[in-house]
Design a protein around this motif. Structure first.
Motif, PDB file in Angstrom:
ATOM      1  N   LEU A  68      -5.995  10.083   8.425  1.00  0.00           N
ATOM      2  CA  LEU A  68      -4.986   9.646   8.905  1.00  0.00           C
ATOM      3  C   LEU A  68      -5.216   7.906   8.955  1.00  0.00           C
ATOM      4  O   LEU A  68      -4.276   7.155   8.633  1.00  0.00           O
ATOM      5  CB  LEU A  68      -4.752  10.119  10.383  1.00  0.00           C
ATOM      6  CG  LEU A  68      -3.326   9.572  11.118  1.00  0.00           C
ATOM      7  CD1 LEU A  68      -2.077   9.540  10.031  1.00  0.00           C
ATOM      8  CD2 LEU A  68      -3.164  10.211  12.382  1.00  0.00           C
ATOM      9  N   GLU A  69      -6.319   7.844   9.297  1.00  0.00           N
ATOM     10  CA  GLU A  69      -6.441   6.038   9.418  1.00  0.00           C
ATOM     11  C   GLU A  69      -6.444   5.668   7.925  1.00  0.00           C
ATOM     12  O   GLU A  69      -5.849   4.442   7.901  1.00  0.00           O
ATOM     13  CB  GLU A  69      -8.150   6.001   9.819  1.00  0.00           C
ATOM     14  CG  GLU A  69      -8.294   6.160  11.512  1.00  0.00           C
ATOM     15  CD  GLU A  69      -9.700   6.428  11.702  1.00  0.00           C
ATOM     16  OE1 GLU A  69     -10.645   6.195  10.869  1.00  0.00           O
ATOM     17  OE2 GLU A  69     -10.174   6.334  12.953  1.00  0.00           O
ATOM     18  N   ARG A  70      -6.885   6.191   7.037  1.00  0.00           N
ATOM     19  CA  ARG A  70      -6.793   5.778   5.618  1.00  0.00           C
ATOM     20  C   ARG A  70      -5.188   5.618   5.299  1.00  0.00           C
ATOM     21  O   ARG A  70      -4.856   4.377   4.583  1.00  0.00           O
ATOM     22  CB  ARG A  70      -7.284   6.919   4.738  1.00  0.00           C
ATOM     23  CG  ARG A  70      -7.195   6.272   2.959  1.00  0.00           C
ATOM     24  CD  ARG A  70      -7.990   7.324   2.154  1.00  0.00           C
ATOM     25  NE  ARG A  70      -7.120   8.603   1.963  1.00  0.00           N
ATOM     26  CZ  ARG A  70      -7.634   9.779   1.400  1.00  0.00           C
ATOM     27  NH1 ARG A  70      -8.989   9.609   0.729  1.00  0.00           N
ATOM     28  NH2 ARG A  70      -6.901  10.777   1.434  1.00  0.00           N
ATOM     29  N   ALA A  71      -4.429   6.550   5.778  1.00  0.00           N
ATOM     30  CA  ALA A  71      -2.814   6.393   5.436  1.00  0.00           C
ATOM     31  C   ALA A  71      -2.280   5.473   6.112  1.00  0.00           C
ATOM     32  O   ALA A  71      -1.407   4.776   5.602  1.00  0.00           O
ATOM     33  CB  ALA A  71      -2.346   8.052   5.822  1.00  0.00           C
ATOM     34  N   ILE A  72      -2.830   5.194   7.566  1.00  0.00           N
ATOM     35  CA  ILE A  72      -2.117   3.921   8.289  1.00  0.00           C
ATOM     36  C   ILE A  72      -2.504   2.827   7.637  1.00  0.00           C
ATOM     37  O   ILE A  72      -1.656   1.859   7.506  1.00  0.00           O
ATOM     38  CB  ILE A  72      -2.531   4.033   9.530  1.00  0.00           C
ATOM     39  CG1 ILE A  72      -2.038   5.370  10.205  1.00  0.00           C
ATOM     40  CG2 ILE A  72      -2.113   2.793  10.415  1.00  0.00           C
ATOM     41  CD1 ILE A  72      -2.371   5.690  11.896  1.00  0.00           C
ATOM     42  N   ARG A  73      -3.633   2.569   7.089  1.00  0.00           N
ATOM     43  CA  ARG A  73      -4.308   1.302   6.500  1.00  0.00           C
ATOM     44  C   ARG A  73      -3.196   1.123   4.997  1.00  0.00           C
ATOM     45  O   ARG A  73      -2.739  -0.021   4.749  1.00  0.00           O
ATOM     46  CB  ARG A  73      -5.594   1.649   5.901  1.00  0.00           C
ATOM     47  CG  ARG A  73      -6.419   1.162   7.254  1.00  0.00           C
ATOM     48  CD  ARG A  73      -7.819   0.846   6.385  1.00  0.00           C
ATOM     49  NE  ARG A  73      -8.401   1.908   5.487  1.00  0.00           N
ATOM     50  CZ  ARG A  73      -9.115   2.937   5.848  1.00  0.00           C
ATOM     51  NH1 ARG A  73      -9.332   3.389   7.386  1.00  0.00           N
ATOM     52  NH2 ARG A  73      -9.466   3.682   4.995  1.00  0.00           N
ATOM     53  N   GLU A  74      -2.997   2.325   4.295  1.00  0.00           N
ATOM     54  CA  GLU A  74      -1.966   2.139   3.210  1.00  0.00           C
ATOM     55  C   GLU A  74      -0.691   1.976   3.381  1.00  0.00           C
ATOM     56  O   GLU A  74       0.219   1.976   2.448  1.00  0.00           O
ATOM     57  CB  GLU A  74      -2.375   3.202   2.422  1.00  0.00           C
ATOM     58  CG  GLU A  74      -3.659   3.532   1.855  1.00  0.00           C
ATOM     59  CD  GLU A  74      -4.363   4.909   1.070  1.00  0.00           C
ATOM     60  OE1 GLU A  74      -3.331   5.728   1.306  1.00  0.00           O
ATOM     61  OE2 GLU A  74      -5.194   4.708   0.432  1.00  0.00           O
ATOM     62  N   GLY A  75      -0.174   1.879   4.811  1.00  0.00           N
ATOM     63  CA  GLY A  75       1.242   1.639   5.204  1.00  0.00           C
ATOM     64  C   GLY A  75       2.136   2.681   5.448  1.00  0.00           C
ATOM     65  O   GLY A  75       3.229   2.362   5.555  1.00  0.00           O
TER      66      GLY A  75
END
Length: 445
Positions: free
Chosen positions: A35-42
């Motif tokens: 989820l952190e990765r997805a949030i970083r990706e917008g």
């Protein structure tokens, strides 16, 4: 030819390495990391454009996903619900999010209560609001609201029959979507015309958003007729409650409204994104195997089919591997078991038990491990099991007939007695299963 002591030593090393590799695979599917990765990706870039933000999380990964969401945008969240399974650890307050415990894999009263509360919150979404939905494996059972004219008991009986018949997840969810008031896009319909962003961790082969959690916020391309065909393939109509068959038949004849499909207006302001899958686990496994100095190969296609057949096939592929250097073969996917016996087990243990028999003919030290990334394999406390090229011989010395245990679907009892169970406890993630095959060179140097 290597001596007995060397074989025993190498098998112990291979099994230890296999356990370490599968642990790395599970860590690679960490919901917080994904989820952190997805949030970083917008993935949540539009949060500030909405007047209110509501959040719903459901599935085996719902607690870590909700915790991560709140740590990032908690001040923006107005209300919401987190639905967790019985074994889902609840840590600390997630206020203003409510937390409800539900049942998996067969729904119960709590599943209906949680599903109805999710629908109630969705109905409260206004046009200027944003509803964030965090979905992971297990959501289909955790949110179970019967369609009009059906009861929870009808859903329970149908799910139990499908499970015992060996239905795969796509077949299961095709039926679920057409006997439910929340699945198959109906949660999105409840939230319309508000905006909906759904972030999913996939537990299905192919990562189809409409199959993950039975697709409560995405278009459904399956039909009532498709659901009837599943019943006919998996035991026949007579194996299911009359009310369920009548409901599906009425829908197939146009008497019940179909689930919203592609192009339906309810999806005008919705977005769905798969943020993690089995591929993340396999990549993490391959990285660990390479660190352990194995020549590593990830299978290009997902594992599907009857677990015992798959176990035999994977064991044969492992034995056919050239003996140049120690090699790790990695597979991922989800098999099924058609239950005909009276034993206890799960698809991963069943697969490993079939491999026990096949690997008995292997001249080189080899192990095959199969485990569920959620830490749960059937109605047992094991995630799976590991078989080696000496397990069959060891079992015979203990008076255990591997073929008889397999015929009775009693894989858990076999590995309890022979050794080899994999016990991780609930992992709070679910990206299907992982299989790790390790084979040595047969050399002493």
């Amino acid at each position: 030819m290597i001596n007995e002591r060397t074989i025993v030593s190498e098998l112990a090393r291979l099994e230890s390495d296999a356990r370490e590799i599968v642990s790395a695979a599970i860590s690679g599917a960490s919901p917080s990391v994904l989820l952190e990765r997805a949030i970083r990706e917008g993935a949540l870039a539009s949060v500030d454009q909405h007047e209110r933000v509501l959040a719903l999380a459901c599935g085996k990964a719902s607690m870590p996903m909700a915790s991560t969401l709140m740590s990032v945008i908690g001040e923006s969240v107005h209300a919401g619900l987190v639905t967790v399974p019985d074994d889902g650890a609840i840590s600390g307050s997630l206020s203003p999010l409510e937390v409800m415990v539900s049942s998996h894999p067969v729904p119960d009263d709590r599943s209906e209560a949680a599903g109805r509360r999710a629908l109630e919150l969705a109905h409260g979404v206004r046009e200027e609001d944003l509803l964030i939905v965090l979905l992971s494996g297990g959501a289909s059972a955790l949110w179970s609201v019967p369609a009009d004219g059906l009861t929870l008991e009808h859903l329970q009986q149908s799910v139990t029959t499908l499970l015992r018949s060996g239905a795969d997840i796509e077949e299961m969810n095709t039926v679920r979507k057409h006997i439910s008031a929340i699945k198959g896009g109906r949660l999105a319909a409840a939230a319309a015309p508000g905006s909906v962003v759904t972030l999913m961790i996939s537990d299905v082969a192919g990562d189809d958003p409409s199959t993950i959690g039975s697709g409560p916020t995405v278009p459904d391309s399956t039909t009532y007729a498709d659901a009837l065909h599943v019943l006919e393939r998996r035991g026949g109509r007579s194996a299911y409650p009359n009310a369920v068959v009548a409901h599906l038949d009425a829908g197939a004849r146009g008497k019940n409204e179909e689930s919203p499909g592609p192009g339906d207006d309810v999806f005008r302001s919705t977005e769905a994104r798969v943020i993690g899958s089995n591929a993340d686990a396999l990549e993490a496994a391959a990285k660990k195997a390479s660190e352990l100095e194995y020549e590593t190969v990830i299978a290009p296609r997902p594992v599907t089919g009857e677990a015992s057949d798959v176990g035999r096939r994977l064991a044969q592929q492992l034995m056919d591997t050239p003996a140049r250097r120690p090699t790790c073969l990695i597979w991922g996917g989800e098999s099924t078991v058609k239950v005909t016996g009276t034993g206890r087990g799960g698809r991963n243990q069943e697969m490993a038990l079939a491999a026990v028999i096949e690997l008995s003919g292997c001249a080189r030290p080899a192990v095959l491990l199969s485990a569920g990334t959620d830490g749960v394999d059937g109605p047992t406390d094991a995630a799976g099991a590991v078989a080696s090229s000496r397990t069959h011989m060891h079992a015979k010395r203990l008076g255990l007939d591997a073929a008889a245990f397999l015929a009775n679907n009693d894989s858990n009892s076999f590995f309890e007695a022979a050794g080899g169970l994999i016990k991780t406890g609930p992992t709070q993630t679910n990206v299907m299963d992982v299989q790790i095959g390790l084979i040595g060179t047969g050399r002493t140097d």
